[in-house]
Design a protein around this motif. Structure first.
Motif, PDB file in Angstrom:
ATOM      1  N   LEU A  40       0.830  -1.202   0.000  1.00 53.18           N
ATOM      2  CA  LEU A  40       0.000   0.000   0.000  1.00 53.18           C
ATOM      3  C   LEU A  40       0.867   1.255   0.000  1.00 53.18           C
ATOM      4  O   LEU A  40       1.724   1.413   0.868  1.00 53.18           O
ATOM      5  N   LEU A  41       0.614   2.127  -0.946  1.00 50.96           N
ATOM      6  CA  LEU A  41       1.342   3.387  -0.988  1.00 50.96           C
ATOM      7  C   LEU A  41       0.554   4.415  -0.187  1.00 50.96           C
ATOM      8  O   LEU A  41      -0.581   4.739  -0.534  1.00 50.96           O
ATOM      9  N   ARG A  42       1.168   4.888   0.882  1.00 50.75           N
ATOM     10  CA  ARG A  42       0.583   5.962   1.692  1.00 50.75           C
ATOM     11  C   ARG A  42       1.280   7.246   1.268  1.00 50.75           C
ATOM     12  O   ARG A  42       2.485   7.407   1.474  1.00 50.75           O
ATOM     13  N   GLU A  43       0.499   8.154   0.716  1.00 52.84           N
ATOM     14  CA  GLU A  43       1.094   9.346   0.107  1.00 52.84           C
ATOM     15  C   GLU A  43       2.005  10.117   1.061  1.00 52.84           C
ATOM     16  O   GLU A  43       3.135  10.465   0.696  1.00 52.84           O
ATOM     17  N   LYS A  44       1.544  10.382   2.261  1.00 53.18           N
ATOM     18  CA  LYS A  44       2.340  11.174   3.210  1.00 53.18           C
ATOM     19  C   LYS A  44       3.680  10.488   3.504  1.00 53.18           C
ATOM     20  O   LYS A  44       4.740  11.121   3.475  1.00 53.18           O
ATOM     21  N   ASP A  45       3.643   9.189   3.784  1.00 49.26           N
ATOM     22  CA  ASP A  45       4.867   8.438   4.081  1.00 49.26           C
ATOM     23  C   ASP A  45       5.779   8.372   2.855  1.00 49.26           C
ATOM     24  O   ASP A  45       7.001   8.507   2.968  1.00 49.26           O
ATOM     25  N   PHE A  46       5.185   8.150   1.703  1.00 51.84           N
ATOM     26  CA  PHE A  46       5.950   8.046   0.468  1.00 51.84           C
ATOM     27  C   PHE A  46       6.678   9.362   0.180  1.00 51.84           C
ATOM     28  O   PHE A  46       7.876   9.375  -0.117  1.00 51.84           O
ATOM     29  N   ARG A  47       5.948  10.464   0.297  1.00 57.23           N
ATOM     30  CA  ARG A  47       6.564  11.783   0.059  1.00 57.23           C
ATOM     31  C   ARG A  47       7.701  12.057   1.051  1.00 57.23           C
ATOM     32  O   ARG A  47       8.721  12.634   0.681  1.00 57.23           O
TER      33      ARG A  47
END
Length: 166
Positions: A40-47
């Protein structure tokens, strides 16, 4: 009796795709480790990971972006990675190492004037020690055929005829 090397004396032009191989470090960047539970790509964590990562280590690399898990990755994620890689990397692509090599050969072919093979017999060397993708050979034929008198594949001593202009 004198031994004559007819191959060396012929007008045959050899094309070795290895000669057009672009040297440089190839790096596969797998984003699976940046995903929650690898899926799962979590936008906040990924950024945050994009911001904190040391991108300078990829200076002058050819980068392949991929995800080796069955996760569904939104297109913007690869685009975001490209924004930080483009200033340092030589090339960034999505896919596989094979995809990268195909794109590099395609770009190289765009810079070559194939009219130099006008009315010449051409042989495409078959063996290579570098990763020359099958598609590079197909692209090459499409570029050379409009000009060449004939096209063969292999070595001059044991070639397979592919095309002869009528």
């Amino acid at each position: 009796m004198e031994i004559v090397n007819r191959v060396a004396n012929s007008k045959l032009i050899t094309i070795d795709l290895e000669d057009w191989y672009q040297e440089g470090v190839r790096t596969v960047f797998d984003i699976k480790d940046w995903l929650f539970e690898g899926l799962l790509l979590r936008e906040k964590d990924f950024r945050a990971q994009v911001k904190e990562h040391d991108w300078s280590q990829y200076k002058d690399h050819f980068i392949v972006l991929t995800c080796s898990t069955d996760a569904i990755i939104p297109g913007w994620a690869y685009m975001l990675l490209t924004t930080v890689l483009s200033p340092v990397a030589r090339k960034v692509v999505i896919g596989s190492s094979k995809d990268l090599e195909e794109i590099l050969y395609q770009e190289k072919f765009e810079s070559i004037d194939f009219s130099i093979y006008q009315d010449k017999p051409v042989i495409v060397k078959g063996c290579s020690s570098k990763p020359v993708p099958d598609n590079a050979y197909i692209l090459l034929i499409q570029k050379v055929q409009p000009y060449a008198k004939s096209i063969m594949y292999g070595e001059a001593c044991s070639s397979v005829p592919l095309f002869k202009r009528k």
